[in-house]
Scaffold this active site. Structure first.
Site, PDB file in Angstrom:
ATOM      1  N   VAL A 189     -43.579 -41.859 -15.445  1.00 12.25           N
ATOM      2  CA  VAL A 189     -43.649 -41.229 -16.766  1.00 12.25           C
ATOM      3  C   VAL A 189     -43.497 -39.738 -16.532  1.00 12.25           C
ATOM      4  O   VAL A 189     -44.097 -39.201 -15.622  1.00 12.25           O
ATOM      5  CB  VAL A 189     -44.972 -41.538 -17.488  1.00 12.25           C
ATOM      6  N   CYS A 190     -42.651 -39.085 -17.291  1.00 14.93           N
ATOM      7  CA  CYS A 190     -42.269 -37.723 -16.927  1.00 14.93           C
ATOM      8  C   CYS A 190     -42.030 -36.873 -18.155  1.00 14.93           C
ATOM      9  O   CYS A 190     -41.949 -37.379 -19.254  1.00 14.93           O
ATOM     10  CB  CYS A 190     -40.943 -37.719 -16.180  1.00 14.93           C
ATOM     11  N   THR A 191     -41.888 -35.566 -17.927  1.00 22.15           N
ATOM     12  CA  THR A 191     -41.376 -34.679 -18.960  1.00 22.15           C
ATOM     13  C   THR A 191     -40.184 -33.936 -18.385  1.00 22.15           C
ATOM     14  O   THR A 191     -40.302 -33.305 -17.336  1.00 22.15           O
ATOM     15  CB  THR A 191     -42.450 -33.674 -19.415  1.00 22.15           C
TER      16      THR A 191
ATOM     17  N   ARG B  92     -46.907 -35.868 -25.088  1.00 25.60           N
ATOM     18  CA  ARG B  92     -46.580 -34.681 -24.297  1.00 25.60           C
ATOM     19  C   ARG B  92     -45.382 -33.956 -24.906  1.00 25.60           C
ATOM     20  O   ARG B  92     -45.090 -32.828 -24.590  1.00 25.60           O
ATOM     21  CB  ARG B  92     -46.249 -35.088 -22.854  1.00 25.60           C
TER      22      ARG B  92
END
Ligand SMILES: *[C@@H]1O[C@H](CO)[C@@H](O)[C@H](O)[C@H]1NC(C)=O
Ligand SMILES: *[C@@H]1O[C@H](CO)[C@@H](O)[C@H](O)[C@H]1NC(C)=O
Ligand SMILES: *[C@@H]1O[C@H](CO)[C@@H](O)[C@H](O)[C@H]1NC(C)=O
Ligand SMILES: *[C@@H]1O[C@H](CO)[C@@H](O)[C@H](O)[C@H]1NC(C)=O
Ligand SMILES: *[C@@H]1O[C@H](CO)[C@@H](O)[C@H](O)[C@H]1NC(C)=O
Ligand SMILES: *[C@@H]1O[C@H](CO)[C@@H](O)[C@H](O)[C@H]1NC(C)=O
Ligand SMILES: *[C@@H]1O[C@H](CO)[C@@H](O)[C@H](O)[C@H]1NC(C)=O
Ligand SMILES: *[C@@H]1O[C@H](CO)[C@@H](O)[C@H](O)[C@H]1NC(C)=O
Length: 395
Positions: free
Chosen positions: A142-144, A333
Site C-alpha cells: 500500500v503506497c502513496t 492518505r
C-alpha cells in the site's frame, strides 16, 4: 526475534480499527514544513547503492547485493513463515506454498527465472522462499505516489513505499514486524548495459521486479497495488493452476524500465499488457504535461488520468483507490497529500517540498518503509528510510 507478535489480521488490528472509528482520526497533523534535508525521528538513514550489470548472465547479476544482504533476506522470510504457520498451524501450508513456488518458477520467462535462481544460490535461501518474496509485492503493497510539474515544466515523481499490512503486529514496539525487517533490505540500484546506466531504482534486495524507477531523461515510474475482487490472489492462483496469460506487475515495470525508451512507449505497454493482478501505474515523462496514473484491471486499462496544466492539474496523487471513488474511510492518505500539495503551490514545488508532503501523517505511517524522490532530468533519485514515531497511524 523474541518479540511478541500476533499473526495476520489479528485482534490488535481490529482494535486499532475500532479505536480509529471511535476517535475520529487522531493521527492527522498539519502539513509539515522544512523537513528536508531529512533528519530527526522520522528519518532512519540512507540506503546503499549497487550496480546491476545487465551484461552479466542473469544468474550472476545479483551476487554483490546478495552477498551483503543474505542474512536480512533470510530473516524476513523466516518471520513470514512463522506468521503463516501461526495462522495455519502444522507447517503443512507453508510447505505446500514452498513446493508450489518452485513449480511456479519454471514458468517464469527469461531473465527472471535465472535471476531468482542466482539469488537463491548466492544467499543460500530456500528457492521457494525467494520466489515467494518476489510474488509478495503483488499483494501487500500500500503506497502513496505523487507525480507533479513545477512552473518551469520540470517533472518530479516521488513515493512512500508502505509495506507489511497485517504482517505481524509487534505489541511491545507497536510496529509491523515485516515492515521493520524490510528496512535493512532497501537498496538503490543502478542498472547498466555497456557500462552505461539504463535506469535506477529503489528496491528490496532479493526482489527483481520494480516498484519505483527512473529512466534518465525519458520517464519515471512507480506502481501501487489496487485492491479488487478479481485481485492478485485469483490471478496468482490461476497462474499456479496453469492459466498463464498474464504478466506479473513487478516484471512488467522492470521490462518497461529496462527496454522502453520513451514516455509514450512506456505508457502504451503499461496500459495494454495483460496482468495477473490489477494495479496502478504512475508514470512521469520528460516534458510538460507528461504525467499520468493508469488504473488497470487485469485485462485492460480502466482509466488514464493525465496532468493538465492548463486546467490547473499540476499534480496527481495516487494511493490505493480508484480516483473516481472515495478512499476507504479508515485509510484516507489521498486527501491529506492533496491538501499539502495544494498548500505548497506549484511555484514552490521541489523535491524538498514533496518530501514535506510525504512526511506528513498519515501519508507517513507505520507501514512506511522508505521515501523515494526522483527527477527525470539526469535520472536523479534519493531514497530515505523512514520511521513513524507515536502517535502514528498503523497504516
Ligand atoms: C523494536 O524495534 C527496533 C527497531 O525499530 C528493534 O531494534 C528492536 O529490537 C525492537 N524491539 C523488540 C522488542 O522487538
Ligand atoms: C507549514 O506552512 C503552512 C503555510 O505557510 C502552514 O499553513 C502550516 O501550518 C505550516 N505547518 C507547520 C507544521 O508548521
Ligand atoms: C550454486 O551454483 C554453483 C555453480 O553453479 C553450484 O556449484 C552450487 O552447488 C550452487 N549452490 C547452491 C546452494 O545451490
Ligand atoms: C566497462 O568498463 C570496464 C572498465 O571500467 C572495462 O574493463 C569493460 O570492458 C567495460 N565493459 C564494456 C561492456 O564496455
Ligand atoms: C530487454 O530486452 C533485451 C533484448 O531484447 C532482452 O534480452 C531482455 O531480457 C529484456 N529485459 C527484460 C527485463 O525483459
Ligand atoms: C524526452 O524523451 C524522448 C524519448 O526518449 C527523447 O527523444 C527526448 O530527447 C527527451 N527530451 C528531453 C528534453 O530529454
Ligand atoms: C486542492 O485544490 C484544488 C483546486 O484548487 C481543489 O479542487 C481541491 O479540492 C483541493 N484539494 C484539497 C484536498 O484541498
Ligand atoms: C514559497 O516559499 C517561500 C519560503 O520558503 C515563501 O516565502 C513563499 O511565500 C512561498 N510561496 C508560495 C507561493 O507559497
Amino acid at each position: 526475534m523474541g518479540a511478541r507478535r500476533l499473526p495476520l489480521l489479528s485482534a490488535a488490528c481490529a482494535l486499532l480499527a475500532l479505536a480509529l472509528v471511535l476517535a475520529g482520526d487522531p493521527y492527522r497533523e498539519d502539513c509539515r514544513n522544512k523537513t528536508y534535508p531529512p533528519s530527526g525521528p522520522t528519518y532512519k538513514g540512507n540506503v546503499p547503492t549497487y550496480v546491476i550489470n545487465l551484461d552479466l548472465p542473469p544468474y550472476k547479476r545479483w551476487v554483490n547485493v546478495m552477498n551483503d544482504k543474505k542474512t536480512e533476506l533470510k530473516n524476513v522470510m523466516k518471520n513470514i513463515k512463522t506468521l503463516v504457520n501461526e495462522f495455519f498451524p502444522g507447517g503443512k501450508f507453508s510447505d505446500f506454498v514452498e513446493g508450489k513456488m518452485v513449480q511456479l518458477l519454471s514458468s517464469l520467462p527469461h531473465p527472471f527465472r535465472e535471476e531468482i535462481e542466482g539469488i537463491a544460490n548466492t544467499s543460500g535461501a530456500v528457492l521457494g522462499d525467494v520466489v515467494l518474496f518476489n510474488v509478495f509485492y503483488e499483494i501487500f503493497t500500500v503506497c502513496t505516489s505523487v507525480v507533479a510539474e513545477d512552473k518551469t515544466g520540470k517533472l518530479y515523481h516521488a513515493r512512500n513505499l508502505d509495506f507489511g499490512l497485517f504482517l505481524g503486529w509487534d505489541i511491545k514496539n507497536s510496529s509491523w514486524t515485516v515492515t521493520q525487517q524490510l528496512k535493512p533490505l532497501v537498496v538503490a540500484l543502478e542498472f547498466q548495459r555497456n557500462n552505461k546506466t539504463l535506469f535506477r531504482s529503489a528496491n528490496f534486495a532479493g526482489y527483481i521486479g520494480m516498484l519505483s524507477g527512473v529512466r534518465p531523461g525519458a520517464f519515471t515510474l512507480t506502481m501501487n497495488e489496487r485492491f479488487s475482487i478479481d485481485g492478485g490472489y485469483l490471478g496468482i492462483l490461476e497462474w499456479i493452476l496453469g492459466k498463464r496469460d498474464g504478466m506479473w506487475m513487478g516484471f512488467l515495470t522492470r521490462t518497461v524500465l529496462e527496454n522502453s525508451t520513451s514516455y509514450e512507449e512506456a505508457k502504451e505497454k503499461l496500459a495494454k499488457t495483460r496482468l495477473l493482478a490489477p494495479a496502478y501505474f504512475i508514470l512521469g515523462g520528460n516534458k510538460s504535461g507528461q504525467g499520468c496514473v493508469i488504473t488497470r484491471s487485469r485485462a485492460a486499462s480502466l482509466d488514464i488520468w493525465d496532468l493538465d496544466i492548463k486546467q490547473g492539474t499540476w499534480f496527481l496523487v495516487e494511493t490505493n483507490y480508484d480516483r473516481w471513488k472515495p478512499p476507504l474511510f479508515l485509510d484516507n492518505r489521498r486527501d491529506p497529500a492533496k491538501k499539502c500539495l495544494n498548500q505548497t503551490k506549484q511555484e514552490n514545488l521541489s523535491l524538498s517540498t514533496i518530501y514535506d508532503v510525504l512526511s506528513t501523517k498519515p501519508v507517513l505511517n507505520k507501514l512506511t518503509v522508505c521515501t523515494t524522490l526522483m527527477a527525470v532530468d539526469g535520472g536523479h533519485t534519493e531514497t530515505y528510510l523512514r520511521e513513524c514515531p507515536e502517535p502514528c497511524s498503523p497504516w
